[in-house]
Design a protein around this motif. Structure first.
Motif, PDB file in Angstrom:
ATOM      1  N   GLU A  56     129.062 -94.229  68.786  1.00 23.64           N
ATOM      2  CA  GLU A  56     128.020 -95.247  68.665  1.00 23.64           C
ATOM      3  C   GLU A  56     127.297 -95.095  67.329  1.00 23.64           C
ATOM      4  OE1 GLU A  56     125.604 -94.740  72.158  1.00 23.64           O
ATOM      5  OE2 GLU A  56     126.975 -95.903  73.415  1.00 23.64           O
ATOM      6  N   GLN A  57     127.031 -93.853  66.952  1.00 25.04           N
ATOM      7  CA  GLN A  57     126.373 -93.600  65.668  1.00 25.04           C
ATOM      8  C   GLN A  57     127.272 -94.013  64.509  1.00 25.04           C
ATOM      9  OE1 GLN A  57     123.121 -92.503  65.256  1.00 25.04           O
ATOM     10  NE2 GLN A  57     123.520 -93.160  63.176  1.00 25.04           N
ATOM     11  N   LEU A  58     128.571 -93.756  64.639  1.00 27.16           N
ATOM     12  CA  LEU A  58     129.502 -94.183  63.590  1.00 27.16           C
ATOM     13  C   LEU A  58     129.528 -95.707  63.476  1.00 27.16           C
ATOM     14  CD1 LEU A  58     132.623 -91.814  63.884  1.00 27.16           C
ATOM     15  CD2 LEU A  58     130.745 -91.723  62.253  1.00 27.16           C
ATOM     16  N   CYS A  59     129.476 -96.400  64.614  1.00 29.44           N
ATOM     17  CA  CYS A  59     129.430 -97.870  64.583  1.00 29.44           C
ATOM     18  C   CYS A  59     128.192 -98.338  63.823  1.00 29.44           C
ATOM     19  CB  CYS A  59     129.421 -98.437  65.999  1.00 29.44           C
ATOM     20  SG  CYS A  59     130.994 -98.336  66.862  1.00 29.44           S
ATOM     21  N   SER A  60     127.071 -97.745  64.120  1.00 27.57           N
ATOM     22  CA  SER A  60     125.832 -98.107  63.440  1.00 27.57           C
ATOM     23  C   SER A  60     125.915 -97.800  61.948  1.00 27.57           C
ATOM     24  CB  SER A  60     124.664 -97.355  64.071  1.00 27.57           C
ATOM     25  OG  SER A  60     123.472 -97.661  63.416  1.00 27.57           O
ATOM     26  N   ASN A  61     126.428 -96.638  61.617  1.00 28.12           N
ATOM     27  CA  ASN A  61     126.552 -96.255  60.208  1.00 28.12           C
ATOM     28  C   ASN A  61     127.527 -97.156  59.463  1.00 28.12           C
ATOM     29  OD1 ASN A  61     124.766 -94.223  60.744  1.00 28.12           O
ATOM     30  ND2 ASN A  61     126.262 -92.579  60.654  1.00 28.12           N
ATOM     31  N   SER A  62     128.548 -97.657  60.161  1.00 31.45           N
ATOM     32  CA  SER A  62     129.501 -98.543  59.492  1.00 31.45           C
ATOM     33  C   SER A  62     128.823 -99.857  59.108  1.00 31.45           C
ATOM     34  CB  SER A  62     130.719 -98.807  60.372  1.00 31.45           C
ATOM     35  OG  SER A  62     130.390 -99.662  61.454  1.00 31.45           O
ATOM     36  N   ILE A  63     127.909-100.328  59.927  1.00 28.13           N
ATOM     37  CA  ILE A  63     127.161-101.543  59.605  1.00 28.13           C
ATOM     38  C   ILE A  63     126.269-101.297  58.389  1.00 28.13           C
ATOM     39  CG2 ILE A  63     125.457-103.230  60.457  1.00 28.13           C
ATOM     40  CD1 ILE A  63     128.249-103.307  61.850  1.00 28.13           C
ATOM     41  N   ASP A  64     125.686-100.111  58.322  1.00 27.71           N
ATOM     42  CA  ASP A  64     124.824 -99.752  57.192  1.00 27.71           C
ATOM     43  C   ASP A  64     125.621 -99.436  55.929  1.00 27.71           C
ATOM     44  OD1 ASP A  64     122.649-100.035  58.862  1.00 27.71           O
ATOM     45  OD2 ASP A  64     122.575 -97.892  59.358  1.00 27.71           O
ATOM     46  N   GLY A  65     126.931 -99.222  56.076  1.00 28.71           N
ATOM     47  CA  GLY A  65     127.767 -98.903  54.927  1.00 28.71           C
ATOM     48  C   GLY A  65     127.636 -97.466  54.469  1.00 28.71           C
ATOM     49  N   THR A  66     127.352 -96.554  55.401  1.00 26.70           N
ATOM     50  CA  THR A  66     127.128 -95.156  55.018  1.00 26.70           C
ATOM     51  C   THR A  66     128.212 -94.210  55.514  1.00 26.70           C
ATOM     52  OG1 THR A  66     125.741 -94.822  56.970  1.00 26.70           O
ATOM     53  CG2 THR A  66     124.619 -95.476  54.935  1.00 26.70           C
ATOM     54  N   LEU A  67     129.350 -94.752  55.947  1.00 34.47           N
ATOM     55  CA  LEU A  67     130.433 -93.883  56.438  1.00 34.47           C
ATOM     56  C   LEU A  67     131.220 -93.270  55.281  1.00 34.47           C
ATOM     57  CD1 LEU A  67     132.059 -95.929  59.349  1.00 34.47           C
ATOM     58  CD2 LEU A  67     130.489 -94.014  59.517  1.00 34.47           C
ATOM     59  N   THR A  68     131.643 -92.044  55.488  1.00 36.03           N
ATOM     60  CA  THR A  68     132.579 -91.431  54.550  1.00 36.03           C
ATOM     61  C   THR A  68     133.969 -91.971  54.880  1.00 36.03           C
ATOM     62  OG1 THR A  68     133.042 -89.546  55.991  1.00 36.03           O
ATOM     63  CG2 THR A  68     131.171 -89.326  54.454  1.00 36.03           C
ATOM     64  N   ASP A  69     134.937 -91.702  54.011  1.00 39.08           N
ATOM     65  CA  ASP A  69     136.304 -92.173  54.261  1.00 39.08           C
ATOM     66  C   ASP A  69     136.875 -91.584  55.545  1.00 39.08           C
ATOM     67  OD1 ASP A  69     136.281 -93.747  52.012  1.00 39.08           O
ATOM     68  OD2 ASP A  69     137.189 -92.219  50.727  1.00 39.08           O
TER      69      ASP A  69
END
Length: 114
Positions: free
Chosen positions: A8-21
Motif C-alpha cells: 500500500e505504501q509503495l502504491c502511494s509512493n508510486s503516485i508521488d513519484g518517489t519509488l526507486t527502480d
C-alpha cells in the motif's frame, strides 16, 4: 510492517513519484498478482488526478470569509456568572458560527463540483 501495508505504501509512493527502480519492479510484479492492490493504485491515481486540478472559487468568497472573520472578532468573550448565563452565550455564539460553517460547506460543495 506487514506485506499488505508495504505494498500500500509503495502504491502511494508510486503516485508521488518517489519509488526507486527496484521498488517499482517489486510493485509492478505484485500488482500483476494482486487485484486488491491494483484497484488501490487505480483509485489513488484517480484521486490524484481529481485533486491536482484547480477549482475556480465562487464569486465573493473572499469578501464573505472576511465578513465572517470580522464578525467573530467583534464578539466579546464574557466569563459567565452562572452556568445558565454561560449556556445562553454559548448557544448564541454557536448560532453565529453555524452560519459561517454553512457558508463554508456551500463553498466547498461548489468547489468540489468543478
Amino acid at each position: 510492517m506487514s506485506d499488505k501495508e508495504y505494498y500500500e505504501q509503495l502504491c502511494s509512493n508510486s503516485i508521488d513519484g518517489t519509488l526507486t527502480d527496484s521498488e517499482r519492479e517489486k510493485l509492478e510484479a505484485h500488482l500483476a498478482e494482486c487485484p486488491s492492490c491494483a484497484a488501490l493504485k487505480q483509485d489513488l491515481e484517480q484521486m490524484h488526478a481529481l485533486f491536482s486540478t484547480e477549482a475556480a472559487l465562487p464569486d465573493g468568497l473572499h469578501e464573505k470569509i472576511m465578513q465572517c472573520v470580522e464578525q467573530e472578532a467583534k464578539l466579546r468573550v464574557v466569563q459567565p456568572e452562572s452556568r445558565r448565563a454561560g449556556c445562553q452565550y454559548s448557544l448564541w455564539s454557536r448560532q453565529r458560527r453555524s452560519s459561517c460553517w454553512r457558508f463554508w460547506a456551500a463553498a466547498w460543495d461548489r468547489c468540489s463540483a468543478w
